[in-house]
Each structure stands twice: as structure tokens, then as C-alpha cells.
Design an enzyme around this catalytic site. Structure first.
Site, PDB file in Angstrom:
ATOM      1  N   ASN A 100       0.874  -1.174   0.000  1.00 26.50           N
ATOM      2  CA  ASN A 100       0.000   0.000   0.000  1.00 26.50           C
ATOM      3  C   ASN A 100       0.907   1.219   0.000  1.00 26.50           C
ATOM      4  OD1 ASN A 100      -1.727   2.084   0.596  1.00 26.50           O
ATOM      5  ND2 ASN A 100      -2.243   1.361   2.668  1.00 26.50           N
ATOM      6  N   LYS A 137       0.195   4.245  -0.247  1.00 21.76           N
ATOM      7  CA  LYS A 137      -0.427   5.439   0.357  1.00 21.76           C
ATOM      8  C   LYS A 137      -0.198   6.647  -0.552  1.00 21.76           C
ATOM      9  CE  LYS A 137      -0.037   3.214   4.803  1.00 21.76           C
ATOM     10  NZ  LYS A 137       0.103   3.316   6.251  1.00 21.76           N
ATOM     11  N   HIS A 179      -9.376   1.272   5.223  1.00 20.82           N
ATOM     12  CA  HIS A 179      -8.073   1.419   5.881  1.00 20.82           C
ATOM     13  C   HIS A 179      -8.231   2.363   7.078  1.00 20.82           C
ATOM     14  CE1 HIS A 179      -3.953   2.612   6.650  1.00 20.82           C
ATOM     15  NE2 HIS A 179      -3.604   1.486   6.064  1.00 20.82           N
ATOM     16  N   GLU A 206      -6.543   4.726   8.121  1.00 18.30           N
ATOM     17  CA  GLU A 206      -6.330   6.152   7.836  1.00 18.30           C
ATOM     18  C   GLU A 206      -7.590   6.769   7.231  1.00 18.30           C
ATOM     19  OE1 GLU A 206      -2.711   5.553   5.662  1.00 18.30           O
ATOM     20  OE2 GLU A 206      -1.757   4.961   7.545  1.00 18.30           O
ATOM     21  N   GLU A 245      -5.275  -4.893  10.808  1.00 23.58           N
ATOM     22  CA  GLU A 245      -4.209  -3.906  10.967  1.00 23.58           C
ATOM     23  C   GLU A 245      -4.416  -3.153  12.277  1.00 23.58           C
ATOM     24  OE1 GLU A 245      -2.390  -2.805   6.925  1.00 23.58           O
ATOM     25  OE2 GLU A 245      -4.093  -1.487   7.244  1.00 23.58           O
ATOM     26  N   GLY A 269       2.792   2.155  10.801  1.00 24.54           N
ATOM     27  CA  GLY A 269       3.747   3.247  10.614  1.00 24.54           C
ATOM     28  C   GLY A 269       4.486   3.630  11.888  1.00 24.54           C
ATOM     29  N   SER A 329       3.603  -2.252  10.295  1.00 22.86           N
ATOM     30  CA  SER A 329       5.064  -2.356  10.432  1.00 22.86           C
ATOM     31  C   SER A 329       5.620  -3.725  10.045  1.00 22.86           C
ATOM     32  CB  SER A 329       5.503  -1.963  11.852  1.00 22.86           C
ATOM     33  OG  SER A 329       5.138  -0.633  12.125  1.00 22.86           O
TER      34      SER A 329
HETATM   35  P1  PGA Z   1       3.028   0.201   7.642  1.00 18.13           P
HETATM   36  O1  PGA Z   1       1.533   0.432   7.071  1.00 18.13           O
HETATM   37  O2  PGA Z   1       3.531  -1.073   7.030  1.00 18.13           O
HETATM   38  O3  PGA Z   1       3.794   1.414   7.200  1.00 18.13           O
HETATM   39  O4  PGA Z   1       2.900   0.097   9.126  1.00 18.13           O
HETATM   40  C1  PGA Z   1       0.647  -0.650   6.918  1.00 18.13           C
HETATM   41  C2  PGA Z   1      -0.657  -0.174   6.357  1.00 18.13           C
HETATM   42  O5  PGA Z   1      -1.112   0.913   6.724  1.00 18.13           O
HETATM   43  O6  PGA Z   1      -1.274  -0.866   5.505  1.00 18.13           O
END
Ligand code: PGA
Length: 260
Positions: A13, A15, A100, A102, A172, A178, A218
């Protein structure tokens, strides 16, 4: 049914990262780096909307699949700034991430919206990757299962067993996205097993054993192999570590250790 039927699924992803030129370059590196990958792992990259078409051209002739990061549920109309499932399909996407964290937190997406998006995607032959996960306060307050259960039930509302065979779930934990803090393989497995039990209640054992559940938060070359070794973890949805070809390619080859 043999859980081996759930093909491991590694998705990047991206983003809101990468210009079109950068996206094409990264897609080409991933395409070239996966030419010898056996077809027992499915590989997906999800660039920003503006790069979907250019990246689809780069991926021609490759087993690497293309996905979008979001969509709206209507087919067309006065919805400024949105992209519809038929448009996403036309750009060559097989998957779209929905719900997601976010989008849930910054853009106030609800479970009801997520379920409408999933329905609209399935109707045009695009598989939704439906994300769920608890925030830190929920985990610390012992509410992880309640929150995840609520999100799974709400986000899958109205989907049939037949639909579910084309849906991917992603667990997640928001506190691990992140942040560099990964859920331990055991913590992640516990929630994945819990989610699979919800699927058993909703759709029966046969369907539940065929639905893939990715872990996200992560994921890195250093931890991917242990995570993927858990019985109910069928893939990874990767943010940060998918933005460089070297680390993403290590993730894709998790079976051989993931790391140099
Ligand atoms: P990350 O993000 O691997 O940077 O923690 C995962 C995600 O949001 O799908």
C-alpha cells in the site's frame, strides 16, 4: 479443507507516496525482481490513483497485480474527487483496499460505507481488501475483540458466502501502523483466529477456511517470516516497507527467510 488453499498474498500500500515517474520506476523494479517468483505467492501493488494507469502499463506481462487504495460506491455522478469501481476496473485493478484505518480516522469512514464500497467493487469484479483493527486505547482497555468484531460485522454487512470467496480481510492494529511497533506473531494470530471464527459463524467452516486474512502494521523483512508462519495469517498488507523495491522483494520471498 486444507488451509494451504489460501495462497499467500503480499500487498504493498503505497499510500500518498511516489510521483508518476517514481511509481513507474518502482513498479518496474518489482516486476523485474519477481520474474522468477513461483506462483505460490500472490503479489499486489497499490499506487496512488494518478499512477494506476501508468503502472498498469509497466506491469503488462507480469504476475504482479494492481490495486487501488480507495473508491466510492456509486458508478458515476456528481461526487467530486471520487473514483468509482467501474473506473478502477477499467484501469486494470484486481483489488481495492477499503476501510483502511487512515480513511476511517482522517476521512470519517464508517463500517456502513466500507460495506457499500465492498459491494460496489464486487459487482464489477474487483476484490475488496477490507481492513479492520483496534486503536491503542481499545487494546489497552481489553476491547480489541469487541472492536474487531463490530468492524468485521459492519464492513461485511450484506455480503454472501459467494461474495466472501472474493474478499480479502486485513487485520491492521492501528497502533502498529507506521509506528515500527509490530504486533507479535502470537498477538496477531490470536486476532486472526478470532476473525476466522466470526467468519465461521457468518458463512460456515468451508468458506471461512478459504478467506485470506492479511496482517498489516510495520511488516518488514525482519518480521515477515514469523508472521507468515502463523496458521491464520495468510498475507501482509505493507506500507512503509513496500516503498523500496529491495525491501518489498524481500517480503515477497518470505518463504526463504525474507531477509538477506
Ligand atoms: P506500515 O503500514 O507497514 O507502514 O505500518 C501498513 C498499512 O497501513 O497498511
Amino acid at each position: 479443507m486444507n488451509p494451504e488453499a489460501r495462497k499467500p498474498f503480499i500487498a504493498g500500500n503505497w499510500k500518498m507516496n511516489k510521483t508518476v515517474a517514481e511509481a513507474r520506476k518502482l513498479a518496474l523494479e518489482i516486476k523485474n525482481g519477481t520474474l522468477n517468483e513461483s506462483d505460490d505467492v500472490e503479489i499486489l501493488i497499490c499506487p496512488p490513483f494518478g499512477s494506476l494507469y501508468p503502472v498498469s502499463e509497466v506491469l503488462k506481462g507480469s504476475a504482479v497485480k494492481l490495486g487501488a487504495q480507495n473508491c466510492y460506491w456509486e458508478k458515476n455522478g456528481a461526487f467530486t474527487g471520487e473514483m468509482s469501481p467501474p473506473m478502477i476496473r477499467e484501469l486494470g485493478c484486481d483489488y481495492t483496499i477499503v476501510g483502511h484505518s487512515e480513511r476511517r480516522s482522517y476521512f470519517r469512514e464508517t463500517d456502513e460505507w466500507v460495506s457499500k464500497k465492498a459491494r460496489a467493487l464486487l459487482d464489477v469484479g474487483v476484490s475488496p481488501i477490507v481492513c479492520v483493527g483496534e486503536v491503542l486505547q481499545d487494546r489497552e482497555g481489553g476491547r480489541t475483540n469487541d472492536v474487531v468484531r463490530g468492524q468485521v460485522l459492519g464492513s461485511l454487512d450484506g455480503l454472501t458466502s459467494e461474495d466472501m470467496l472474493r474478499v480479502v480481510l486485513a487485520y491492521e492494529p492501528v497502533w502498529a501502523i507506521g509506528t515500527g511497533k509490530t504486533a507479535s506473531p502470537e498477538q496477531a494470530q490470536e486476532v486472526h483466529a478470532f476473525m476466522r471464527n466470526i467468519l465461521i459463524d457468518l458463512y460456515g467452516l468451508d468458506v471461512a477456511l478459504r478467506v485470506r486474512i492479511q496482517y498489516g502494521g510495520s511488516v518488514k523483512p525482519e518480521n515477515v517470516t514469523a508472521l507468515m508462519g502463523q496458521p491464520d495469517i495468510d498475507g501482509a498488507l505493507v506500507g512503509g516497507a513496500s516503498l523500496e523495491a529491495a525491501s518489498f522483494l524481500k517480503l515477497v520471498s518470505f518463504k526463504t527467510g525474507g531477509i538477506d
